[in-house]
Motif scaffolding. Sequence first.
Motif, PDB file in Angstrom:
ATOM      1  N   ILE A  75      -1.607   4.748   8.160  1.00 48.22           N
ATOM      2  CA  ILE A  75      -0.881   5.404   7.060  1.00 48.22           C
ATOM      3  C   ILE A  75      -0.006   4.385   6.347  1.00 48.22           C
ATOM      4  O   ILE A  75       0.037   4.327   5.123  1.00 48.22           O
ATOM      5  CB  ILE A  75      -0.063   6.602   7.578  1.00 48.22           C
ATOM      6  N   TRP A  76       0.705   3.565   7.126  1.00 52.36           N
ATOM      7  CA  TRP A  76       1.583   2.552   6.535  1.00 52.36           C
ATOM      8  C   TRP A  76       0.774   1.572   5.682  1.00 52.36           C
ATOM      9  O   TRP A  76       1.133   1.281   4.541  1.00 52.36           O
ATOM     10  CB  TRP A  76       2.324   1.812   7.646  1.00 52.36           C
ATOM     11  N   LYS A  77      -0.321   1.074   6.237  1.00 54.79           N
ATOM     12  CA  LYS A  77      -1.125   0.090   5.513  1.00 54.79           C
ATOM     13  C   LYS A  77      -1.834   0.716   4.311  1.00 54.79           C
ATOM     14  O   LYS A  77      -1.986   0.075   3.269  1.00 54.79           O
ATOM     15  CB  LYS A  77      -2.122  -0.577   6.452  1.00 54.79           C
ATOM     16  N   ALA A  78      -2.259   1.971   4.444  1.00 51.23           N
ATOM     17  CA  ALA A  78      -2.885   2.659   3.312  1.00 51.23           C
ATOM     18  C   ALA A  78      -1.858   2.884   2.201  1.00 51.23           C
ATOM     19  O   ALA A  78      -2.199   2.799   1.014  1.00 51.23           O
ATOM     20  CB  ALA A  78      -3.486   3.989   3.761  1.00 51.23           C
ATOM     21  N   ALA A  79      -0.607   3.147   2.592  1.00 48.59           N
ATOM     22  CA  ALA A  79       0.455   3.294   1.592  1.00 48.59           C
ATOM     23  C   ALA A  79       0.682   1.983   0.853  1.00 48.59           C
ATOM     24  O   ALA A  79       0.962   1.981  -0.355  1.00 48.59           O
ATOM     25  CB  ALA A  79       1.742   3.770   2.256  1.00 48.59           C
ATOM     26  N   ASN A  80       0.566   0.853   1.560  1.00 49.52           N
ATOM     27  CA  ASN A  80       0.695  -0.461   0.906  1.00 49.52           C
ATOM     28  C   ASN A  80      -0.418  -0.692  -0.104  1.00 49.52           C
ATOM     29  O   ASN A  80      -0.210  -1.355  -1.116  1.00 49.52           O
ATOM     30  CB  ASN A  80       0.672  -1.590   1.943  1.00 49.52           C
ATOM     31  N   LYS A  81      -1.609  -0.166   0.164  1.00 40.47           N
ATOM     32  CA  LYS A  81      -2.770  -0.358  -0.708  1.00 40.47           C
ATOM     33  C   LYS A  81      -2.853   0.683  -1.824  1.00 40.47           C
ATOM     34  O   LYS A  81      -3.639   0.536  -2.755  1.00 40.47           O
ATOM     35  CB  LYS A  81      -4.065  -0.281   0.112  1.00 40.47           C
ATOM     36  N   GLY A  84      -1.769   4.823  -6.640  1.00 40.32           N
ATOM     37  CA  GLY A  84      -1.243   5.967  -7.370  1.00 40.32           C
ATOM     38  C   GLY A  84       0.274   5.896  -7.496  1.00 40.32           C
ATOM     39  O   GLY A  84       0.878   4.835  -7.309  1.00 40.32           O
ATOM     40  N   PRO A  85       0.890   7.044  -7.788  1.00 41.31           N
ATOM     41  CA  PRO A  85       2.348   7.074  -7.933  1.00 41.31           C
ATOM     42  C   PRO A  85       3.059   6.559  -6.675  1.00 41.31           C
ATOM     43  O   PRO A  85       2.725   6.949  -5.559  1.00 41.31           O
ATOM     44  CB  PRO A  85       2.655   8.555  -8.159  1.00 41.31           C
ATOM     45  N   ARG A  86       4.023   5.677  -6.882  1.00 44.16           N
ATOM     46  CA  ARG A  86       4.757   5.056  -5.777  1.00 44.16           C
ATOM     47  C   ARG A  86       5.422   6.099  -4.885  1.00 44.16           C
ATOM     48  O   ARG A  86       5.616   5.878  -3.692  1.00 44.16           O
ATOM     49  CB  ARG A  86       5.792   4.093  -6.354  1.00 44.16           C
ATOM     50  N   PHE A  87       5.779   7.229  -5.443  1.00 46.00           N
ATOM     51  CA  PHE A  87       6.433   8.305  -4.699  1.00 46.00           C
ATOM     52  C   PHE A  87       5.651   8.670  -3.437  1.00 46.00           C
ATOM     53  O   PHE A  87       6.229   8.846  -2.368  1.00 46.00           O
ATOM     54  CB  PHE A  87       6.574   9.534  -5.621  1.00 46.00           C
ATOM     55  N   TRP A  88       4.324   8.780  -3.546  1.00 43.32           N
ATOM     56  CA  TRP A  88       3.506   9.181  -2.406  1.00 43.32           C
ATOM     57  C   TRP A  88       3.477   8.115  -1.319  1.00 43.32           C
ATOM     58  O   TRP A  88       3.482   8.423  -0.126  1.00 43.32           O
ATOM     59  CB  TRP A  88       2.090   9.522  -2.856  1.00 43.32           C
ATOM     60  N   VAL A  90       5.921   5.932  -0.724  1.00 45.24           N
ATOM     61  CA  VAL A  90       7.250   5.959  -0.094  1.00 45.24           C
ATOM     62  C   VAL A  90       7.368   7.162   0.835  1.00 45.24           C
ATOM     63  O   VAL A  90       7.878   7.049   1.962  1.00 45.24           O
ATOM     64  CB  VAL A  90       8.368   5.975  -1.164  1.00 45.24           C
ATOM     65  N   LEU A  91       6.881   8.299   0.398  1.00 45.33           N
ATOM     66  CA  LEU A  91       6.924   9.500   1.228  1.00 45.33           C
ATOM     67  C   LEU A  91       6.087   9.326   2.495  1.00 45.33           C
ATOM     68  O   LEU A  91       6.501   9.714   3.588  1.00 45.33           O
ATOM     69  CB  LEU A  91       6.417  10.700   0.418  1.00 45.33           C
ATOM     70  N   ALA A  92       4.928   8.703   2.365  1.00 49.77           N
ATOM     71  CA  ALA A  92       4.068   8.456   3.527  1.00 49.77           C
ATOM     72  C   ALA A  92       4.747   7.503   4.509  1.00 49.77           C
ATOM     73  O   ALA A  92       4.714   7.720   5.731  1.00 49.77           O
ATOM     74  CB  ALA A  92       2.725   7.881   3.079  1.00 49.77           C
ATOM     75  N   LYS A  93       5.384   6.460   4.008  1.00 57.07           N
ATOM     76  CA  LYS A  93       6.078   5.520   4.890  1.00 57.07           C
ATOM     77  C   LYS A  93       7.273   6.184   5.569  1.00 57.07           C
ATOM     78  O   LYS A  93       7.562   5.892   6.731  1.00 57.07           O
ATOM     79  CB  LYS A  93       6.517   4.278   4.107  1.00 57.07           C
ATOM     80  N   THR A  94       7.941   7.073   4.870  1.00 56.34           N
ATOM     81  CA  THR A  94       9.039   7.828   5.481  1.00 56.34           C
ATOM     82  C   THR A  94       8.505   8.691   6.619  1.00 56.34           C
ATOM     83  O   THR A  94       9.112   8.768   7.694  1.00 56.34           O
ATOM     84  CB  THR A  94       9.737   8.711   4.419  1.00 56.34           C
ATOM     85  N   ALA A  95       7.348   9.309   6.396  1.00 56.13           N
ATOM     86  CA  ALA A  95       6.720  10.117   7.448  1.00 56.13           C
ATOM     87  C   ALA A  95       6.330   9.253   8.640  1.00 56.13           C
ATOM     88  O   ALA A  95       6.439   9.695   9.793  1.00 56.13           O
ATOM     89  CB  ALA A  95       5.495  10.846   6.887  1.00 56.13           C
ATOM     90  N   VAL A  96       5.892   8.027   8.401  1.00 59.46           N
ATOM     91  CA  VAL A  96       5.538   7.117   9.497  1.00 59.46           C
ATOM     92  C   VAL A  96       6.775   6.779  10.321  1.00 59.46           C
ATOM     93  O   VAL A  96       6.738   6.829  11.556  1.00 59.46           O
ATOM     94  CB  VAL A  96       4.864   5.826   8.971  1.00 59.46           C
ATOM     95  N   VAL A  97       7.872   6.459   9.654  1.00 61.60           N
ATOM     96  CA  VAL A  97       9.112   6.138  10.378  1.00 61.60           C
ATOM     97  C   VAL A  97       9.547   7.332  11.224  1.00 61.60           C
ATOM     98  O   VAL A  97       9.870   7.184  12.413  1.00 61.60           O
ATOM     99  CB  VAL A  97      10.227   5.702   9.401  1.00 61.60           C
ATOM    100  N   LEU A  98       9.528   8.516  10.651  1.00 63.94           N
ATOM    101  CA  LEU A  98       9.879   9.726  11.404  1.00 63.94           C
ATOM    102  C   LEU A  98       8.882   9.978  12.529  1.00 63.94           C
ATOM    103  O   LEU A  98       9.264  10.400  13.622  1.00 63.94           O
ATOM    104  CB  LEU A  98       9.959  10.932  10.465  1.00 63.94           C
ATOM    105  N   GLY A  99       7.615   9.707  12.272  1.00 64.64           N
ATOM    106  CA  GLY A  99       6.580   9.875  13.295  1.00 64.64           C
ATOM    107  C   GLY A  99       6.788   8.954  14.481  1.00 64.64           C
ATOM    108  O   GLY A  99       6.627   9.356  15.637  1.00 64.64           O
TER     109      GLY A  99
END
Length: 115
Positions: A75-81, A84-88, A90-99
Amino acid sequence: MAEFKSAVNSPINNEQGFFEKLANGDFGLAKTYWIYGVLVGMVVNLLSNFISSIGGLVIFIIAYTTYEIPVLMGIWKAANKYKGPRFWAVLAKTAVVLGVIMLVAGLLAIIGSLA
């Protein structure tokens, strides 16, 4: 020697396995997050309700943790790649940290209950 080089460079040796692709974020952000993260997590949660022994639950949790680590990495690496909108991303990386926090807290709770 030429035979050895051609065998090493063959397409079979360059193919990635499922978990390597998952950990590298090669399936894309949406698929990695929603299918391999959320959907599989929901199924695992439902299945865990049917485990009655502590030993079985420990094995189940170890197996799920082994699966969850490449998912979170992916998820983290896919978010880096993600293009689309940066918001998604950032939200995905936030979910990874919480995960990661929840995964560690859950494992510590289990270890504490077994001691």
